[in-house]
Write an enzyme that holds these catalytic residues in place. Structure first.
Site, PDB file in Angstrom:
ATOM      1  N   HIS A   1       0.916  -1.367   0.074  1.00  0.00           N
ATOM      2  CA  HIS A   1      -0.095  -0.052  -0.073  1.00  0.00           C
ATOM      3  C   HIS A   1       1.027   1.180   0.017  1.00  0.00           C
ATOM      4  O   HIS A   1       0.430   2.401  -0.361  1.00  0.00           O
ATOM      5  CB  HIS A   1      -0.910   0.138   1.327  1.00  0.00           C
ATOM      6  CG  HIS A   1      -1.905  -1.001   1.346  1.00  0.00           C
ATOM      7  ND1 HIS A   1      -2.817  -1.174   0.271  1.00  0.00           N
ATOM      8  CD2 HIS A   1      -2.469  -1.615   2.361  1.00  0.00           C
ATOM      9  CE1 HIS A   1      -3.725  -1.839   0.655  1.00  0.00           C
ATOM     10  NE2 HIS A   1      -3.541  -2.295   1.900  1.00  0.00           N
TER      11      HIS A   1
ATOM     12  N   GLU B   1      -3.905   2.844   1.464  1.00  0.00           N
ATOM     13  CA  GLU B   1      -3.357   3.015   0.215  1.00  0.00           C
ATOM     14  C   GLU B   1      -3.448   4.617  -0.082  1.00  0.00           C
ATOM     15  O   GLU B   1      -2.735   5.328  -0.485  1.00  0.00           O
ATOM     16  CB  GLU B   1      -3.500   2.363  -1.112  1.00  0.00           C
ATOM     17  CG  GLU B   1      -3.159   2.663  -2.441  1.00  0.00           C
ATOM     18  CD  GLU B   1      -3.590   2.330  -3.555  1.00  0.00           C
ATOM     19  OE1 GLU B   1      -3.843   1.044  -3.778  1.00  0.00           O
ATOM     20  OE2 GLU B   1      -4.227   3.072  -4.446  1.00  0.00           O
TER      21      GLU B   1
HETATM   22  S1  SF4 Z   1      -1.546  -1.881  -7.264  1.00  0.00           S
HETATM   23 FE1  SF4 Z   1      -2.290  -3.079  -5.516  1.00  0.00          FE
HETATM   24  S2  SF4 Z   1      -3.604  -4.443  -6.348  1.00  0.00           S
HETATM   25 FE2  SF4 Z   1      -2.246  -3.780  -8.052  1.00  0.00          FE
HETATM   26  S3  SF4 Z   1      -0.378  -5.187  -8.211  1.00  0.00           S
HETATM   27 FE3  SF4 Z   1      -0.009  -3.595  -6.936  1.00  0.00          FE
HETATM   28  S4  SF4 Z   1      -0.553  -4.462  -4.706  1.00  0.00           S
HETATM   29 FE4  SF4 Z   1      -1.630  -5.721  -6.265  1.00  0.00          FE
END
Ligand code: SF4
Length: 203
Positions: free
Chosen positions: A73, A125
């Site tokens: 995140h 995030e």
């Molecule tokens: S942005 Fe989030 S969901 Fe997408 S690959 Fe990276 S960790 Fe995984």
């Protein structure tokens, strides 16, 4: 009930990378800790704890010299600074898709643009993305965007850079883009929904 498993079920690329970095940190034998659970999966967290990776919730819980793993995140600038001040090396497992958003918003603010983050305000995030801005605006979706624009009509004229939480839906994002394109006169948009998320939603 018949349950059908999506082909892409399981760890996404970013989480797999974070778990592997945590495993490597544990194998190196040096003290290490994950800042917040690295994945929403208690079995994996217990497995990592078993390897010797401590779980901490804030930088001030990290012992001096402990290597701290930033989860996929990501974290805001203040957390990186706090860890540097404590002398804690960082193992940065921020997903590259998320780091890219950090760079986009940091640069946008540097250019005097207003950053709009489309996402859930309490999602880690999103908080981390906002943590790379001095005055971020986080909006959950089109209705929140409409309210924000109506609060001060002058906002339609300011330079705006709009990004999305990587795990938002295309429906929410598209609605916001349509609204912003219709109303704002100086707009940059970055579709930062991650491909892994998009694939899962499609499946
Ligand atoms: S942005 Fe989030 S969901 Fe997408 S690959 Fe990276 S960790 Fe995984």
């Amino acid at each position: 009930m018949r349950v059908e498993l999506a082909k892409s079920a399981g760890f996404c690329y970013g989480v797999r990378r974070a778990v592997e970095l945590a495993e490597q940190a544990a194998q190196s034998g040096r003290p290490c800790a994950m800042l917040g659970p690295i994945i929403h999966n208690s079995s994996v967290i217990d497995y990592l704890k078993g390897l010797g990776v401590e779980l901490i919730q804030s930088p001030d819980q990290a012992g001096a010299g402990t290597a701290v793993i930033i989860r996929s995140h990501g974290e805001g600038r203040a957390v990186h600074q706090a860890l540097a001040e404590r002398g804690c090396p960082v193992i940065d497992a921020t997903c590259p898709n998320v780091s890219r958003i950090h760079r986009i918003v940091e640069q946008a603010e540097g250019e005097g643009r207003q950053v709009l983050i489309i996402g859930m305000p309490d999602h880690p995030e999103v908080a981390a993305i906002a943590g790379w801005c001095a005055h971020p605006v986080v909006l959950e979706g089109e209705e929140a965007l409409a309210r924000w624009l109506e609060e001060d009509p002058g906002r339609r004229e300011i330079p705006i850079t709009m990004v999305s939480q990587t795990t938002s839906t295309h429906f929410i994002w598209t609605k916001c883009v349509e609204k912003a394109k219709k109303e704002c006169t100086n707009l940059k948009i970055f579709d930062t929904i991650c491909n892994a998320t998009y694939k899962r939603q499609s499946e």
